[in-house]
Design a protein around this motif. Structure first.
Motif, PDB file in Angstrom:
ATOM      1  N   VAL B  20      51.033  48.264  39.658  1.00  0.00           N
ATOM      2  CA  VAL B  20      50.817  46.975  40.338  1.00  0.00           C
ATOM      3  C   VAL B  20      50.202  47.222  41.711  1.00  0.00           C
ATOM      4  CG1 VAL B  20      51.929  44.909  41.305  1.00  0.00           C
ATOM      5  CG2 VAL B  20      52.673  45.802  39.095  1.00  0.00           C
ATOM      6  N   MET B  24      46.700  45.995  43.215  1.00  0.00           N
ATOM      7  CA  MET B  24      46.543  45.232  44.464  1.00  0.00           C
ATOM      8  C   MET B  24      45.424  45.843  45.314  1.00  0.00           C
ATOM      9  SD  MET B  24      50.551  44.512  45.306  1.00  0.00           S
ATOM     10  CE  MET B  24      50.591  43.260  46.571  1.00  0.00           C
ATOM     11  N   SER B  27      42.113  45.021  43.687  1.00  0.00           N
ATOM     12  CA  SER B  27      41.733  43.608  43.789  1.00  0.00           C
ATOM     13  C   SER B  27      41.061  43.292  45.117  1.00  0.00           C
ATOM     14  CB  SER B  27      42.944  42.701  43.567  1.00  0.00           C
ATOM     15  OG  SER B  27      43.841  42.857  44.633  1.00  0.00           O
ATOM     16  N   GLN B  31      36.281  41.568  45.645  1.00  0.00           N
ATOM     17  CA  GLN B  31      35.503  40.641  46.467  1.00  0.00           C
ATOM     18  C   GLN B  31      34.097  41.186  46.772  1.00  0.00           C
ATOM     19  OE1 GLN B  31      36.999  37.813  46.888  1.00  0.00           O
ATOM     20  NE2 GLN B  31      38.964  38.557  46.139  1.00  0.00           N
ATOM     21  N   ALA B  40      36.747  44.956  37.652  1.00  0.00           N
ATOM     22  CA  ALA B  40      37.351  44.035  36.673  1.00  0.00           C
ATOM     23  C   ALA B  40      37.854  44.825  35.463  1.00  0.00           C
ATOM     24  CB  ALA B  40      36.322  42.996  36.239  1.00  0.00           C
ATOM     25  N   LEU B  43      40.975  46.736  36.416  1.00  0.00           N
ATOM     26  CA  LEU B  43      42.158  45.866  36.493  1.00  0.00           C
ATOM     27  C   LEU B  43      42.675  45.502  35.106  1.00  0.00           C
ATOM     28  CD1 LEU B  43      41.000  43.525  39.396  1.00  0.00           C
ATOM     29  CD2 LEU B  43      43.030  44.984  39.423  1.00  0.00           C
ATOM     30  N   LEU B  44      41.740  45.257  34.183  1.00  0.00           N
ATOM     31  CA  LEU B  44      42.150  44.916  32.809  1.00  0.00           C
ATOM     32  C   LEU B  44      42.779  46.124  32.113  1.00  0.00           C
ATOM     33  CD1 LEU B  44      39.122  42.687  31.794  1.00  0.00           C
ATOM     34  CD2 LEU B  44      41.487  41.939  32.087  1.00  0.00           C
ATOM     35  N   ALA B  47      46.240  46.373  33.283  1.00  0.00           N
ATOM     36  CA  ALA B  47      47.075  45.339  32.646  1.00  0.00           C
ATOM     37  C   ALA B  47      47.499  45.785  31.241  1.00  0.00           C
ATOM     38  CB  ALA B  47      46.320  44.015  32.585  1.00  0.00           C
ATOM     39  N   ALA B  80      42.397  41.140  26.733  1.00  0.00           N
ATOM     40  CA  ALA B  80      41.720  41.987  27.725  1.00  0.00           C
ATOM     41  C   ALA B  80      40.238  42.154  27.367  1.00  0.00           C
ATOM     42  CB  ALA B  80      42.411  43.346  27.812  1.00  0.00           C
ATOM     43  N   ALA B  82      38.451  40.029  25.625  1.00  0.00           N
ATOM     44  CA  ALA B  82      37.818  38.717  25.861  1.00  0.00           C
ATOM     45  C   ALA B  82      37.498  38.554  27.351  1.00  0.00           C
ATOM     46  CB  ALA B  82      38.739  37.601  25.371  1.00  0.00           C
ATOM     47  N   ALA B  83      38.453  38.960  28.208  1.00  0.00           N
ATOM     48  CA  ALA B  83      38.235  38.854  29.660  1.00  0.00           C
ATOM     49  C   ALA B  83      37.130  39.815  30.109  1.00  0.00           C
ATOM     50  CB  ALA B  83      39.533  39.157  30.402  1.00  0.00           C
ATOM     51  N   LYS B  86      33.866  38.282  29.281  1.00  0.00           N
ATOM     52  CA  LYS B  86      33.559  37.229  30.269  1.00  0.00           C
ATOM     53  C   LYS B  86      33.043  37.848  31.575  1.00  0.00           C
ATOM     54  CE  LYS B  86      35.150  35.122  33.891  1.00  0.00           C
ATOM     55  NZ  LYS B  86      36.149  35.148  34.927  1.00  0.00           N
ATOM     56  N   ILE B  89      29.486  38.961  31.024  1.00  0.00           N
ATOM     57  CA  ILE B  89      28.554  37.817  31.050  1.00  0.00           C
ATOM     58  C   ILE B  89      28.287  37.408  32.505  1.00  0.00           C
ATOM     59  CG2 ILE B  89      28.289  35.360  30.474  1.00  0.00           C
ATOM     60  CD1 ILE B  89      29.932  36.018  27.896  1.00  0.00           C
ATOM     61  N   VAL B  95      26.767  34.616  39.769  1.00  0.00           N
ATOM     62  CA  VAL B  95      27.024  33.300  40.354  1.00  0.00           C
ATOM     63  C   VAL B  95      25.983  33.008  41.418  1.00  0.00           C
ATOM     64  CG1 VAL B  95      28.676  31.967  41.718  1.00  0.00           C
ATOM     65  CG2 VAL B  95      29.484  33.464  39.893  1.00  0.00           C
ATOM     66  N   GLY B  96      25.553  31.752  41.462  1.00  0.00           N
ATOM     67  CA  GLY B  96      24.600  31.335  42.487  1.00  0.00           C
ATOM     68  C   GLY B  96      23.198  31.672  42.065  1.00  0.00           C
TER      69      GLY B  96
END
Lengths: 183, 96
Positions: B20, B24, B27, B31, B40, B43-44, B47, B80, B82-83, B86, B89, B95-96
């Protein structure tokens, strides 16, 4: 006579375990569908979801992960076959109290996020976010109460059933947390 | 479900806490717009590893029914993946 009664008790315990796992797979299917819906929606409205996510508090959620994992550890201690009644009871009460701590922290977290839910662009994100985390939160609160009830008279069979359910709730959070907050 | 030694459970809990904390730290890096996909995926992966430990040690399925062990780990892996898809993609069409 005694053998027949023991066999009957074993059959009953096996039936209870079977029903529990049917219930658990039903819950996992429901959570799985909701998480998949969140992922699909986050692809469709990628920009809105990315901005809405900035209003979440992943540090608080990560702290809650620690709380839930510690609670799970105590639940596992309670379910250990060699544990005395006193140890079982203490571990179940600790697990339940940490469950209530999770609920309290999550409600505090909601307080910091709720004001963003009204913004039109974030509707889909926050609807799914509150549905998923709220559904999970209700499970945590309810099963924490059941942990306390079982702690009152910690029969090994009941301890095994309730702690199994508790670990699955833990498992759902472990998977849900990075998907909702981070990825 | 199975015999679990308190010392083993404590060890598992400590490993979970370390995971964990590692998550942290990671994570904070998510950003950074240059490398989100790699973090990502990390992190998966964390998990899935945490979920696996909960299934094997806390639920006691290391030596329990195989179908439950495999089913629960498959459930976490499916979500996991599926995420991760995503995140992939999102990385391909930023974004933007």
């Amino acid at each position: 006579m005694e053998i027949a009664m023991t066999a009957g008790a074993d059959d009953e315990e096996e039936a209870d375990t079977f029903i529990l796992w049917v219930l658990i797979w039903g819950e996992l299917a429901a959570f799985g569908i909701l998480i998949a819906a969140f992922l699909v929606a986050s692809v469709i409205a990628a920009d809105d979801f990315a901005v809405a996510r900035l209003h979440l508090k992943p540090a608080i959620a990560a702290s809650n992960t620690l709380v839930l994992l510690t609670s799970g550890w105590q639940a596992a201690v309670a379910a250990g076959k060699g544990a005395s009644v006193a140890r079982r009871r203490r571990a179940l009460v600790l697990a339940a109290l940490l469950g209530f701590a999770f609920v309290a922290i999550k409600i505090y977290e909601y307080g910091t996020e709720i004001r963003f839910a009204g913004e039109a662009a974030f509707h889909s994100f926050f609807e799914l976010y509150f549905l998923l985390t709220g559904f999970h939160l209700v499970h945590v609160g309810f099963v924490a109460i059941v942990l306390l009830v079982v702690a009152w008279r910690p029969r090994p069979a009941n301890v095994g059933l309730v702690t199994t359910l508790w670990h699955v709730i833990d498992l759902v959070w472990i998977v849900m947390f990075p998907i909702l907050y981070l990825v | 479900m199975t015999e679990r030694a308190p010392r083993q459970l404590q060890k598992t809990w400590m490993v979970l806490v370390l995971m964990v904390l590692a998550g942290m730290l990671l994570s904070l890096k998510v950003q950074d717009p240059g490398t989100p996909l790699m973090f990502a995926l990390a992190l998966l992966t964390l998990a899935v590893l945490k979920a696996r430990l909960v299934v094997l040690d806390f639920l006691g399925l290391r030596s329990g029914p195989r179908v439950l062990r495999v089913g629960l780990i498959a459930w976490t892996l499916f979500l996991a993946f599926a995420a991760a898809a995503k995140a992939l993609i999102a990385a391909v069409s930023p974004v933007g």
